[in-house]
Design an enzyme around this catalytic site. Structure first.
Site, PDB file in Angstrom:
ATOM      1  CD  GLU A 199      -2.704   1.094   2.601  1.00 52.27           C
ATOM      2  OE1 GLU A 199      -3.220   2.144   2.992  1.00 52.27           O
ATOM      3  OE2 GLU A 199      -2.824   0.013   3.191  1.00 52.27           O
ATOM      4  CG  ASP A 200       1.556   2.937   3.254  1.00 45.82           C
ATOM      5  OD1 ASP A 200       0.588   3.343   2.593  1.00 45.82           O
ATOM      6  OD2 ASP A 200       1.493   2.683   4.464  1.00 45.82           O
TER       7      ASP A 200
END
Length: 707
Positions: free
Chosen positions: A77-78
């Protein structure tokens, strides 16, 4: 930072092999490199968060794959790491866990609520394949809740509200009580900080006053058990702030009333000893009638087991006592996580089995839910903590949320039983399908082969399974009905052009479908039936003016209108403004998403529809045989006298009409106006009813409303 991973690895050696610990360290190093340059709101390197999540999972003795997923849960996600890279580095099992926790950041949503719902749906569905997904997510959310103070007040409250609404009930549903309590305490402080602080001060002050009583009660209980040769741990139960706050609000009790109750937990070695201990407690102090609950014989939905009783102690103070075995105590605290924490099948089978049953029900919800918002609404309904325990005629115990009805019960037994349910017997007596059921009742469902779910059931069912199944059936039914109606509407419009639908060339239909962006002719017919497409316009596009071969005679025949049989179902509705009956002249208006709304020809609303949008108005007529009853409203001016309502009801019943609703408005001391809703077959039937009511003594005038 290496000191943090070193300390974790030292703890992990207590229950994991050296190879597994090494794999977790490797996942940490990968996460540290992937999150390099990223920091938490408090200024710490980002990797401190996955490390903290792994420590929470270590407390539960989770397996090494779960801890590796905790280390890596934010890299997709990051950071720029892909699923494929993660799978090549750590394998499919770890990657599946990470993907289940990962939010959908690459998809555009129309609203924040829809995005949250879709992310939640994705996580829940991943959890149905592997429950470790939700355990990792609960640990992730727990650390985020512990570090809420660095967020803005608005975001802090939003995250805390989401936790109390969704994650705390999930933790409770899985029996993870320790995590659930911490969620609630942290959420309470975040959303209502002043209330939490005041209650906390009051609890601390009360604790000093209560200490002497708690010690004396604990000694009395311990000594009584010891004299009977029972070895037990007796613990005074602390009340949690959020629990106190909820009881004050929901039960309308003062703080002092709640704190007047003393709670104790008695932990023994076996189930038999629990029941022996219960007898000793009832011998020590008098039990309060109606306050005993046996959650050992009938466990809660999340697998929780204990004996609960309330006693009248010294000076009349209420004493709540919970008796459970060591295994049950571990289950009450850790729930499904006890499977990894204790590795003993002796007391995890119940929780594991019930968790699997819940996962299965979530998969069914997913199949029947229309969209993510509907799915999350269904899951929220499914997380109700209050329960009733019911019996089938053969003695099988069914657990349902409080307020459940016989229809909920029918769907809990089996989907086919729910779909064909027509009546119910509760404790051998016929009962309404909308009756809220109570613990201990025996419920028998009566089915009929041709029966189908009723749309009105949605007004009272409360279980997510029943709601989802009914909605799913109605959607399928509506599709079939709208397709049939759409075909009739299109054929009527085409007949005015001298063409039959079956005579259209395949190419004509295919070209139009392409222009409209529709996949099939069935989709087009559904859209016409639902009022999303105008049949006259579709007919003209299929048959251009130069191909129109209709004679004036054919066109006049086409204007006669579609025959309404009364069995068209959900895609035909009858306007409330004029309440049309068979025998009335009628017209229809195509309403997007609803199909045809039928009005009386002289209805003012119909006249305005014709003026504003003539293309959407459809000529209609009643079929020779109409197989249903219709609601109409009568206005009866009368003289008030005793028995008047009973006489009118008798005349209506004798005329084979049924009363739907009655309203009476006083007009002075002796006169009044009654609004009477009747179910009748047609205008002739209504005229017969009016004739009988009109001649009753005391009736001044009878008129049909909006006639």
């Amino acid at each position: 930072m290496n000191s943090g991973i070193d300390a974790l690895c030292t703890r992990l050696t207590d229950y994991l092999s050296p190879d597994q610990v090494a794999a977790i360290r490797r996942a940490y190093i990968f996460s540290e490199q992937a999150h390099s340059g990223q920091f938490r709101r408090n200024g710490d390197p980002y990797v401190t968060h996955p490390l903290a999540v792994a420590n929470i999972l270590c407390d539960m003795h989770m397996d090494h794959h779960s801890l590796m997923a905790a280390m890596l849960h934010d890299v997709i996600e990051d950071t720029g790491v892909s699923k494929e890279t993660l799978a090549a580095e750590f394998g499919d099992e770890v990657t599946a866990l990470v993907d289940g926790v990962t939010k959908l950041t690459q998809v555009h949503f129309s609203s924040k609520a829809e995005a949250q719902a879709e992310n939640f749906r994705k996580m829940i569905l991943a959890m149905t394949h592997d429950v470790r997904v939700i355990v990792v997510k609960l640990a992730d959310r727990l650390h985020n809740m512990r570090t809420l103070d660095v967020l803005s007040v608005e975001k802090r409250k939003r995250v805390a509200r989401e936790t109390l609404d969704i994650y705390a009930p999930i933790a409770m549903r899985l029996g993870m009580n320790d995590i659930r309590i911490e969620y609630e305490e942290l959420g309470f402080h975040a959303i209502w900080p002043m209330r939490a602080e005041r209650i906390q001060h009051a609890v601390l002050a009360a604790r000093g006053h209560r200490r002497e009583m708690v010690i004396s009660l604990e000694v009395a209980i311990s000594e009584r058990l010891a004299r009977a040769g029972i070895t037990a741990r007796v613990e005074g139960r602390e009340k949690h702030l959020f629990s106190i706050y909820q009881k004050m609000r929901e039960k309308r009790r003062s703080f002092s009333e709640i704190m007047d109750v003393y709670g104790f937990r008695v932990i023994v070695d076996s189930v038999d000893t629990c029941y022996r201990g219960l007898g000793l407690m009832h011998n020590l102090y008098k039990p309060i009638p109606g306050k005993f609950k046996d959650y050992i014989a009938i466990p809660k939905t999340n697998g929780y087991q204990s004996l609960h009783t309330v006693l009248k102690g010294p000076r009349g103070v209420p004493i709540e006592v919970q008796l459970r075995s060591e295994a049950m105590d571990a289950m009450a605290s850790s729930g499904i996580a006890a499977h990894w924490l204790y590795k003993s099948d002796g007391f995890t089978n119940t929780s594991q089995t019930r968790a699997r049953e819940w996962m299965k029900s979530l998969q069914e919800l997913q199949k029947n839910a229309g969209d993510s918002l509907e799915f999350i609404e269904s899951v929220k309904i499914d997380l109700f903590p209050d329960e009733v325990y019911l019996f089938t005629p053969k003695g099988r115990i069914m657990t349902l949320p409080r307020g459940a009805t016989p229809v909920d019960f029918a769907y809990a037994v089996h989907s086919d039983v729910g779909d064909t349910c027509v009546a119910a017997r509760v404790d051998n007596r016929l009962a309404p399908l909308s009756l809220p059921l109570a613990t201990g009742q025996t419920v028998e469902i009566i089915t009929a082969p041709g029966a189908r779910p009723n749309p009105s059931w949605l007004d009272f069912v409360i279980t997510s399974k029943a709601r989802a199944k009914i909605r799913h059936f109605l959607k399928d039914q509506q599709s079939d009905e709208s397709r049939d109606l759409g075909l009739r509407l299109l054929e009527k419009s085409l007949s005015g052009l001298g063409v039959k639908y079956t005579e259209l060339a395949t190419g004509q239909v295919a070209t139009l479908l392409k222009e409209l962006g529709m996949a099939s002719a069935d989709t087009l017919l559904e859209n016409i039936g639902m009022g999303n497409q105008v049949p006259q316009i579709i007919a003209r596009r299929l048959v251009p003016e130069e191909d129109d071969i209709a004679t004036p005679k054919l066109k006049r025949a086409a204007r006669k209108g579609i025959a309404i049989r009364g069995t068209e179902g959900l895609v035909v509705s009858y306007a409330r403004c004029c309440r049309p009956l068979p025998g009335d002249d009628i017209n229809g208006h195509l309403s997007a998403g609803r199909g045809i709304v039928i009005h009386r020809h002289k209805c003012r609303n119909m006249a305005s529809e014709i003026r504003s949008n003539p293309d959407k108005c459809v000529p209609l007529r009643w079929a020779e045989q109409v197989d249903r009853e219709f609601l109409c409203q009568l206005r009866i001016a009368l003289i008030n006298r005793r028995g008047m309502l009973a006489e009118i009801a008798r005349e209506a019943t004798d005329s084979e009409a049924s009363i739907d609703n009655v309203q009476i408005e006083e007009k002075g001391s002796h006169h009044g106006v009654m609004q009477l809703g009747l179910m009748v077959r047609d205008r002739i039937h209504l005229a017969r009813v009016i004739k009988r009511i009109r001649v009753l003594p005391g009736v001044d005038k009878v008129t049909r409303v909006n006639a």
